[in-house]
Design an enzyme around this catalytic site. Structure first.
Site, PDB file in Angstrom:
ATOM      1  N   CYS A   1      17.027 -52.025  21.013  1.00  8.23           N
ATOM      2  CA  CYS A   1      15.877 -52.710  20.394  1.00  8.23           C
ATOM      3  C   CYS A   1      14.839 -53.131  21.434  1.00  8.23           C
ATOM      4  CB  CYS A   1      16.343 -53.916  19.597  1.00  8.23           C
ATOM      5  SG  CYS A   1      17.494 -53.470  18.296  1.00  8.23           S
TER       6      CYS A   1
ATOM      7  N   HIS B   1      11.066 -59.684  19.094  1.00  6.93           N
ATOM      8  CA  HIS B   1      11.824 -58.695  18.318  1.00  6.93           C
ATOM      9  C   HIS B   1      12.183 -59.291  16.955  1.00  6.93           C
ATOM     10  CE1 HIS B   1      14.506 -55.695  17.029  1.00  6.93           C
ATOM     11  NE2 HIS B   1      15.625 -56.308  17.376  1.00  6.93           N
TER      12      HIS B   1
ATOM     13  N   ASN C   1      15.017 -55.481  10.413  1.00  3.53           N
ATOM     14  CA  ASN C   1      15.051 -55.194  11.846  1.00  3.53           C
ATOM     15  C   ASN C   1      14.882 -53.686  12.051  1.00  3.53           C
ATOM     16  OD1 ASN C   1      15.821 -54.643  14.466  1.00  3.53           O
ATOM     17  ND2 ASN C   1      17.649 -55.936  14.440  1.00  3.53           N
TER      18      ASN C   1
HETATM   19  O1  UT7 Z   1      18.672 -55.842  16.910  1.00  2.00           O
HETATM   20  C1  UT7 Z   1      20.061 -55.948  16.760  1.00  2.00           C
HETATM   21  C2  UT7 Z   1      20.467 -57.280  17.141  1.00  2.00           C
HETATM   22  N1  UT7 Z   1      21.179 -57.956  16.089  1.00  2.00           N
HETATM   23  C3  UT7 Z   1      20.884 -59.213  15.794  1.00  2.00           C
HETATM   24  O2  UT7 Z   1      19.956 -59.791  16.284  1.00  2.00           O
HETATM   25  C4  UT7 Z   1      21.792 -59.969  14.876  1.00  2.00           C
HETATM   26  C5  UT7 Z   1      22.142 -61.321  15.458  1.00  2.00           C
HETATM   27  N2  UT7 Z   1      23.014 -62.095  14.547  1.00  2.00           N
HETATM   28  C6  UT7 Z   1      22.530 -62.563  13.400  1.00  2.00           C
HETATM   29  O3  UT7 Z   1      21.376 -62.374  13.060  1.00  2.00           O
HETATM   30  C7  UT7 Z   1      23.469 -63.398  12.557  1.00  2.00           C
HETATM   31  O4  UT7 Z   1      24.636 -63.664  13.282  1.00  2.00           O
HETATM   32  C8  UT7 Z   1      23.845 -62.687  11.214  1.00  2.00           C
HETATM   33  C9  UT7 Z   1      22.651 -62.672  10.281  1.00  2.00           C
HETATM   34  C10 UT7 Z   1      24.338 -61.288  11.476  1.00  2.00           C
HETATM   35  C11 UT7 Z   1      24.962 -63.472  10.525  1.00  2.00           C
HETATM   36  O5  UT7 Z   1      24.542 -64.826  10.324  1.00  2.00           O
HETATM   37  P1  UT7 Z   1      25.518 -66.020  10.768  1.00  2.00           P
HETATM   38  O6  UT7 Z   1      24.852 -67.260  10.387  1.00  2.00           O
HETATM   39  O7  UT7 Z   1      25.854 -65.828  12.231  1.00  2.00           O
HETATM   40  O8  UT7 Z   1      26.750 -65.780   9.827  1.00  2.00           O
HETATM   41  P2  UT7 Z   1      28.283 -65.497  10.216  1.00  2.00           P
HETATM   42  O9  UT7 Z   1      28.429 -64.136  10.793  1.00  2.00           O
HETATM   43  O10 UT7 Z   1      28.811 -66.655  10.967  1.00  2.00           O
HETATM   44  O11 UT7 Z   1      28.924 -65.489   8.786  1.00  2.00           O
HETATM   45  C12 UT7 Z   1      28.890 -66.655   7.940  1.00  2.00           C
HETATM   46  C13 UT7 Z   1      29.510 -66.283   6.605  1.00  2.00           C
HETATM   47  C14 UT7 Z   1      30.855 -65.563   6.766  1.00  2.00           C
HETATM   48  O12 UT7 Z   1      31.688 -65.994   5.706  1.00  2.00           O
HETATM   49  P3  UT7 Z   1      32.791 -67.154   5.976  1.00  2.00           P
HETATM   50  O13 UT7 Z   1      33.666 -66.620   7.079  1.00  2.00           O
HETATM   51  O14 UT7 Z   1      32.003 -68.372   6.377  1.00  2.00           O
HETATM   52  O15 UT7 Z   1      33.458 -67.259   4.648  1.00  2.00           O
HETATM   53  C15 UT7 Z   1      30.504 -64.117   6.531  1.00  2.00           C
HETATM   54  O16 UT7 Z   1      31.569 -63.358   6.024  1.00  2.00           O
HETATM   55  O17 UT7 Z   1      28.659 -65.395   5.900  1.00  2.00           O
HETATM   56  C16 UT7 Z   1      29.399 -64.244   5.488  1.00  2.00           C
HETATM   57  N3  UT7 Z   1      28.489 -63.106   5.467  1.00  2.00           N
HETATM   58  C17 UT7 Z   1      27.764 -62.803   4.383  1.00  2.00           C
HETATM   59  N4  UT7 Z   1      27.658 -63.357   3.173  1.00  2.00           N
HETATM   60  C18 UT7 Z   1      26.793 -62.812   2.300  1.00  2.00           C
HETATM   61  C19 UT7 Z   1      28.221 -62.218   6.459  1.00  2.00           C
HETATM   62  N5  UT7 Z   1      27.318 -61.327   6.034  1.00  2.00           N
HETATM   63  C20 UT7 Z   1      27.012 -61.663   4.755  1.00  2.00           C
HETATM   64  C21 UT7 Z   1      26.149 -61.129   3.781  1.00  2.00           C
HETATM   65  N6  UT7 Z   1      26.073 -61.732   2.571  1.00  2.00           N
HETATM   66  N7  UT7 Z   1      25.377 -60.050   4.031  1.00  2.00           N
END
Ligand code: UT7
Length: 318
Positions: free
Chosen positions: A108, A242, A272
């Site tokens: 990216c 980004h 993204n």
């Molecule tokens: O250019 C590539 C670089 N990539 C990035 O910049 C991504 C960087 N990371 C992020 O943007 C965030 O970490 C995410 C958006 C990917 C995830 O957000 P988060 O606040 O870090 O959530 P998490 O991974 O800690 O997950 C929280 C909860 C989990 O459930 P539990 O364990 O709390 O029950 C996940 O299973 O959200 C759940 N979850 C979802 N729920 C609904 C993960 N993805 C989803 C989804 N819809 N799409």
């Protein structure tokens, strides 16, 4: 270096969060609140090659220059259906260019890496006009049965034409090995002697870890560049970061203590788009007349590797 033309192209197909919630265990409210993304564009009937071509042509038109006057084409692309030839080779004749070209994979952060290389070519006199095309289809890396990554990405292309000038105030690129937090492993052909079982996998991302790395690396790049160039965050008119996650941008903004108006975003509409995200945003701001002559722009991106890059640019009216 001086940017003398910008262009972008996006697929027609608009995919809303609700459309994804129709087949994934997710919701519009989760995606909006955790990422800021509302819709994304996805290639459906067209190809990435066409998108890259449209963005490049639009940048050439904006620069008022023909393809034949370009001395180098650099294409930033993580992966497309052709492993070889490069995307830039595929586009070359169609764009009317008769010059060397290559693709780079800076994830990216590919646009900033391309700017860095272009600056070296310009400085050494190897080239006068360089076309940089960032074209990405990250939606094709994701596992569409899982919600973790597929909701985050969109396809798109952005391009710029750069020439000699004094508008690049500073640039910084970095790399560090954190290959386990963000990767996509494709298969290769088997040989009769190949005894290594390699497992392929759609895009794997440890979201929280990437989030943490992204915020700390971008802050370090921006702070370092500001110090090197002897400017403060007050001196910077716009931060073009980004477009991965609104919360990542908010964290960086809070550290810099600057108002929201200085941080334009478009991930709400496009998700993204990997290395295309900053040149698409730049093109939108340029065409909307939001880039004033003499404005100071800070660009900053991060991506799989882990690689990062930031560039401080003085904008001159095209
Ligand atoms: O250019 C590539 C670089 N990539 C990035 O910049 C991504 C960087 N990371 C992020 O943007 C965030 O970490 C995410 C958006 C990917 C995830 O957000 P988060 O606040 O870090 O959530 P998490 O991974 O800690 O997950 C929280 C909860 C989990 O459930 P539990 O364990 O709390 O029950 C996940 O299973 O959200 C759940 N979850 C979802 N729920 C609904 C993960 N993805 C989803 C989804 N819809 N799409």
């Amino acid at each position: 270096m001086r940017i003398i033309g910008t262009g972008s192209a996006l697929p027609d197909k608009i995919v809303t969060n609700d459309m994804l919630a129709g087949f994934l265990d997710t919701s519009d409210s989760w995606i909006r609140t955790r990422t800021g993304i509302e819709t994304r564009r996805m290639l459906s009937t067209g190809t990435l090659r066409d998108l890259a071509y449209d963005a490049a042509m639009s940048a050439l038109e904006s620069a008022n220059i023909r393809g034949s006057k370009i001395d180098y084409v650099i294409c930033s692309n993580v992966a497309n259906s052709y492993v070889s030839p490069s995307l830039s080779s595929i586009l070359l004749n169609r764009l009317g260019c008769k010059c060397p070209c290559f693709d780079l994979n800076g994830a990216c952060a590919g646009f900033i890496y391309a700017l860095d290389i272009a600056e070296s070519f310009l400085k050494t006199g190897r080239a006068k006009n360089i076309l940089i095309i960032c074209a990405e289809e990250p939606t094709r890396f994701c596992n569409w049965h899982e919600r973790e990554t597929s909701v985050l990405f969109g396809d798109g292309a952005g391009a710029v034409v750069v020439t000699t000038g004094n508008n690049l105030m500073g640039i910084r690129v970095t790399a560090d090995t954190h290959t386990d937090v963000l990767y996509y492993k494709r298969s290769m052909e088997r040989t009769p002697y190949d005894r290594v079982e390699e497992r392929t996998t759609p895009l794997v991302m440890i979201g929280r870890e990437v989030f943490r790395l992204a915020v700390s690396a971008s802050i370090k790049d921006i702070d370092t560049l500001m110090k090197q160039c002897k400017v403060t965050s007050e001196d910077i008119d716009l931060f073009l970061l980004h477009q991965a996650n609104l919360r990542i941008i908010e964290n960086i903004r809070e550290h810099l203590g600057q108002p929201k108006e200085k941080f334009p975003t478009n991930m709400q509409h496009y998700g993204n788009t990997s290395s295309a995200s900053i040149p698409i945003l730049l093109d939108e701001l340029h065409k909307e007349g939001r880039l004033n002559d003499g404005a100071t722009l800070m660009l900053s991106a991060f991506g799989g590797g882990f690689v990062t890059g930031a560039a401080l640019i003085k904008w001159s009216q095209i």
